[in-house]
Design a protein around this motif. Structure first.
Motif, short mmCIF file in Angstrom:
data_model
loop_
_atom_site.label_atom_id
_atom_site.label_comp_id
_atom_site.label_asym_id
_atom_site.label_seq_id
_atom_site.Cartn_x
_atom_site.Cartn_y
_atom_site.Cartn_z
N VAL A 10 1.35 0.44 -5.71
CA VAL A 10 0.66 0.76 -4.47
C VAL A 10 -0.15 -0.44 -3.98
CG1 VAL A 10 0.56 3.23 -4.99
CG2 VAL A 10 -1.34 1.76 -5.68
N ASP A 11 -0.29 -0.52 -2.66
CA ASP A 11 -1.04 -1.62 -2.05
C ASP A 11 -2.54 -1.49 -2.28
OD1 ASP A 11 1.33 -2.67 -0.99
OD2 ASP A 11 1.14 -1.48 0.83
N ASP A 12 -3.04 -0.27 -2.31
CA ASP A 12 -4.47 -0.02 -2.39
C ASP A 12 -4.67 1.24 -3.23
OD1 ASP A 12 -6.99 1.29 -1.68
OD2 ASP A 12 -7.16 -0.17 -0.06
N GLN A 13 -5.29 1.09 -4.40
CA GLN A 13 -5.41 2.24 -5.29
C GLN A 13 -6.29 3.35 -4.72
OE1 GLN A 13 -6.36 0.03 -9.04
NE2 GLN A 13 -4.75 1.35 -9.88
N ALA A 59 0.18 -3.22 -6.84
CA ALA A 59 1.42 -3.97 -6.58
C ALA A 59 1.11 -5.46 -6.43
CB ALA A 59 2.08 -3.44 -5.32
N LYS A 60 0.52 -6.03 -7.45
CA LYS A 60 0.11 -7.44 -7.37
C LYS A 60 1.18 -8.42 -7.82
CE LYS A 60 -4.77 -6.57 -7.53
NZ LYS A 60 -6.04 -6.83 -8.17
N ALA A 63 7.22 -9.78 -7.89
CA ALA A 63 8.49 -9.06 -8.01
C ALA A 63 8.35 -7.61 -7.55
CB ALA A 63 9.00 -9.11 -9.45
N ALA A 64 7.21 -7.01 -7.79
CA ALA A 64 6.99 -5.63 -7.36
C ALA A 64 7.02 -5.54 -5.84
CB ALA A 64 5.67 -5.11 -7.90
N ARG A 65 6.37 -6.46 -5.20
CA ARG A 65 6.33 -6.47 -3.73
C ARG A 65 7.72 -6.69 -3.14
NH1 ARG A 65 1.93 -5.98 -0.95
NH2 ARG A 65 0.38 -6.45 -2.52
N THR A 66 8.47 -7.63 -3.70
CA THR A 66 9.83 -7.91 -3.23
C THR A 66 10.72 -6.68 -3.40
OG1 THR A 66 9.57 -10.25 -3.76
CG2 THR A 66 11.82 -9.43 -3.54
N TYR A 67 10.63 -6.06 -4.57
CA TYR A 67 11.42 -4.86 -4.88
C TYR A 67 11.11 -3.73 -3.90
CZ TYR A 67 12.88 -0.77 -7.64
OH TYR A 67 13.43 0.41 -8.06
N ARG A 68 9.82 -3.43 -3.74
CA ARG A 68 9.42 -2.34 -2.84
C ARG A 68 9.83 -2.62 -1.41
NH1 ARG A 68 3.79 -0.64 -2.39
NH2 ARG A 68 3.58 -2.81 -1.90
N ASP A 69 9.58 -3.85 -0.95
CA ASP A 69 9.94 -4.19 0.44
C ASP A 69 11.43 -4.02 0.68
OD1 ASP A 69 7.27 -4.75 0.87
OD2 ASP A 69 7.53 -6.93 0.91
N ALA A 70 12.26 -4.43 -0.28
CA ALA A 70 13.71 -4.29 -0.14
C ALA A 70 14.12 -2.82 -0.09
CB ALA A 70 14.42 -5.01 -1.29
N LEU A 71 13.51 -1.99 -0.93
CA LEU A 71 13.83 -0.56 -0.90
C LEU A 71 13.45 0.06 0.44
CD1 LEU A 71 12.75 0.65 -4.47
CD2 LEU A 71 15.07 0.29 -3.62
N VAL A 72 12.25 -0.24 0.92
CA VAL A 72 11.80 0.32 2.19
C VAL A 72 12.71 -0.15 3.32
CG1 VAL A 72 9.93 0.29 3.90
CG2 VAL A 72 9.40 0.66 1.48
N GLN A 73 13.04 -1.42 3.34
CA GLN A 73 13.91 -1.97 4.39
C GLN A 73 15.26 -1.25 4.42
OE1 GLN A 73 14.32 -6.24 4.40
NE2 GLN A 73 16.11 -6.16 5.71
N ASP A 117 4.57 6.88 1.97
CA ASP A 117 3.34 7.28 1.27
C ASP A 117 2.10 6.50 1.73
OD1 ASP A 117 3.46 4.81 -0.04
OD2 ASP A 117 3.40 5.66 -2.05
N THR A 118 2.22 5.69 2.75
CA THR A 118 1.14 4.87 3.32
C THR A 118 0.68 3.75 2.39
OG1 THR A 118 -0.83 6.12 2.61
CG2 THR A 118 0.28 6.88 4.63
N CYS A 119 1.32 3.60 1.25
CA CYS A 119 0.90 2.62 0.24
C CYS A 119 2.03 1.67 -0.13
CB CYS A 119 0.39 3.34 -1.00
SG CYS A 119 -0.94 4.49 -0.67
#
Length: 130
Positions: A10-13, A59-60, A63-73, A117-119
């Motif tokens: 998540v971007d913000d806990q 999500a610091k 790799a987590a950010r890249t993975y999530r962004d690809a899934l959302v895209q 999920d806004t996160c």
């Protein structure tokens, strides 16, 4: 063997905790400071307080950010939650302002819907086949 814990990045806990408890209805189980900014923050279903925990993990890692962004895209949900009635849950969450990217869709014995999920994640809700 059983699943005890799984996580979503998540971007913000704090924002995630509000969304997952106040909107989705999960219950906070653990909230332990880790370092200066992060927390070991888990939620559970109120129906299974001793059940599988969901870790709201920062999500610091790049790799987590890249993975999530690809899934959302690509419109791919990161996780799926079971609900008794997808249509009713869709109406409830939609009424609370949750943004759906897929309205309820019947696929044989299963109905699914997907929301933001806004996160940083897409979440799928689904009925389970009987």
């Amino acid at each position: 063997m059983k699943i005890h814990l799984t996580s979503v990045f998540v971007d913000d806990q704090a924002k995630a905790l509000d969304f997952y408890t106040e909107i989705l209805g999960f219950v906070k189980k653990h909230d332990v400071p880790v370092g200066d900014e992060d927390r070991w923050l888990t939620v559970v279903s109120p129906e299974e307080p001793a059940g599988t925990e969901l870790l709201l993990e920062p999500a610091k890692h790049p790799a987590a950010r890249t993975y999530r962004d690809a899934l959302v895209q690509d419109g791919i949900p990161l996780v799926q939650f079971a609900v008794d009635d997808v249509n009713a849950e869709y109406e409830r969450l939609n009424g609370l302002g949750v943004r759906f990217i897929q309205e309820p869709l019947a696929m044989g014995p299963v109905t699914t819907a997907v929301f933001d999920d806004t996160c940083g994640n897409l979440i799928q809700i689904a009925t389970q086949p009987q």
